[in-house]
Design a protein around this motif. Structure first.
Motif, PDB file in Angstrom:
ATOM      1  N   THR A 180       3.078 -22.052 -32.818  1.00  0.00           N
ATOM      2  CA  THR A 180       3.442 -22.438 -31.461  1.00  0.00           C
ATOM      3  C   THR A 180       3.574 -23.957 -31.407  1.00  0.00           C
ATOM      4  N   LEU A 181       4.732 -24.415 -30.989  1.00  0.00           N
ATOM      5  CA  LEU A 181       4.945 -25.849 -30.794  1.00  0.00           C
ATOM      6  C   LEU A 181       4.388 -26.272 -29.439  1.00  0.00           C
ATOM      7  N   GLY A 182       3.989 -27.542 -29.326  1.00  0.00           N
ATOM      8  CA  GLY A 182       3.390 -28.023 -28.088  1.00  0.00           C
ATOM      9  C   GLY A 182       1.920 -27.665 -28.034  1.00  0.00           C
ATOM     10  N   GLY A 183       1.352 -27.725 -26.830  1.00  0.00           N
ATOM     11  CA  GLY A 183      -0.059 -27.395 -26.686  1.00  0.00           C
ATOM     12  C   GLY A 183      -0.847 -28.524 -26.068  1.00  0.00           C
ATOM     13  N   VAL A 184      -2.136 -28.586 -26.359  1.00  0.00           N
ATOM     14  CA  VAL A 184      -3.006 -29.579 -25.742  1.00  0.00           C
ATOM     15  C   VAL A 184      -2.569 -30.977 -26.155  1.00  0.00           C
ATOM     16  N   ASP A 185      -2.291 -31.801 -25.174  1.00  0.00           N
ATOM     17  CA  ASP A 185      -1.790 -33.146 -25.406  1.00  0.00           C
ATOM     18  C   ASP A 185      -2.820 -33.975 -26.172  1.00  0.00           C
TER      19      ASP A 185
END
Length: 398
Positions: A340-345
């Motif tokens: 999964t790309l992205g997520g918790v900054d």
């Protein structure tokens, strides 16, 4: 009420590895997961042999809104550290296709050996499977986590719940919900390392080639990968396509070089001088699998034989073979996505400890964080490195 120093949510690669470090100085650690078995994604990875790391794992092989964030963790727990750990457990391994220089390392045996090693290293922790996570709150002193309806207290909470990829294996967005609950920013997520799909007018010539594979250079938004390409009944897959899917965005086109490292014009010109009477389809079959040669001849409406085509015509054909532009309409989605790309900054996390800057004692590791590696063992190395960073920080408190 039960009390632990640390609760780790997720008994996958990152969660189990974090437990190894978090328990080193005697702290009490509980690892929980809603699945019936630990580390199922480890079990299926690499065709059941687990592509556990990569010889060339460096920050440049990862995507993140902050391309520097992962440097600290990767430097402090390297691929060589993990390889040394395998040696201590007598797990043998090999590099897949070393002549290609991709650095992908696999177990000689089954991936279950990696899981057994992780469980052995985490043996000082308590592991509870088939455990549902309910309400989570912080009372000002510690976290209270409801597990199967019963509240449990802990000083540290580690979120190692992974991303949304492969929901049939139990993947959920729980980690993102926890981050949001405690005020951390969650960047938009999307499937990564995933096959690309196409509209019917493209599938008319792609779908009949299902199962055909060849080496190709695939480019999306300026980033290229030279690896195998596989035609499917819904579009394109294979390592080169999975790799560029991380860089592709909906509405963008991709470019495919069907003869990377070769000069299609010179090859066709040479063939014309020797076999000018050959039909174009037959000539293409000297460069490509027969089914693909037939499909390309039809797609480019190639008539007659080689001798009928001037240098200009052959050069135009060569340009198409080296720069075939295709526009995917989407991807196979989380159903088949490997990550999964992205997520918790990462702006909200310490790069040294993986702890939330605004919530002491709350840690995020592995795939739930906005750090995504290339295909080929990079994501496991991020799991090991981020888990070690958090686990060591927790152990240092003991």
């Amino acid at each position: 009420m039960e009390q632990f120093d640390t609760i780790i949510l997720g008994a996958g690669a990152a969660g189990l590895f974090c437990a190894k470090f978090a328990t080193e100085k005697g702290a009490s650690v509980l690892v929980v997961d809603h699945a019936k078995r630990p580390a199922d994604k480890v079990r299926i990875s690499g065709g059941g042999r687990c592509n556990f790391t990569n010889l060339y794992a460096e920050a440049q092989n990862y995507l993140s809104a902050n391309p520097h964030f992962m440097k600290s963790a990767l430097a402090r727990y390297t691929q060589w550290d993990f390889i040394d750990l395998l040696a201590r457990h007598s797990i043998t391994w090999h590099e897949k296709n070393p002549e290609k220089g991709l650095g992908q390392l696999f177990c000689d045996g089954k991936s279950a050996a990696i899981i057994d090693m992780l469980l052995s290293e985490a043996r000082s922790a308590e592991i509870r499977l088939s455990t549902e996570v309910g309400d989570i709150r912080h009372d000002g002193h510690q976290f209270i986590v409801t597990l199967n309806g019963t509240p449990v207290q802990c000083r540290n909470l580690v979120v190692a719940t992974g991303g949304k990829s492969i929901p049939k294996m139990g993947a959920t967005g729980l980690g993102y919900q926890i981050a949001d609950q405690f005020g951390l920013t969650v960047l938009d997520t999307r499937p990564g390392l995933v096959p690309l799909t196409f509209a019917p007018h493209e599938l008319d010539w792609i779908a009949p080639l299902s199962g055909t594979a060849l080496e190709a250079r695939v480019t999306a938004n300026g980033t290229s990968f030279d690896e195998a390409l596989l035609f499917t009944h819904r579009g394109l897959s294979g390592p080169s396509v999975l790799q560029v899917s991380n860089y592709w965005r909906e509405g963008d086109a991709i470019t495919v070089d069907l003869l990377p490292g070769q000069d299609a014009f010179e090859a066709l010109k040479s063939e014309r001088s020797q076999n000018g009477r050959r039909q174009m389809q037959t000539a293409l079959a000297t460069l490509f699998p027969a089914k693909l040669a037939t499909a390309l001849a039809e797609k480019f409406q190639l008539k007659g034989n080689l001798a009928d085509h001037s240098d200009k015509a052959l050069r135009a054909l060569a340009d198409q073979l080296h720069g075939l532009t295709l526009k995917p309409t989407g991807s196979e989605g989380y159903r088949t996505a490997e990550v999964t790309l992205g997520g918790v900054d990462t702006d909200g996390l310490s790069s040294k400890t993986m702890e939330a800057k605004s919530v002491p004692g709350l840690y995020f590791i592995g795939e739930v964080v906005d750090v995504t590696g290339w295909l080929g063992g990079y994501n496991f190395q991020w799991a090991w490195a981020s888990a070690a960073a958090a686990g060591r920080a927790i152990a240092a408190q003991s």
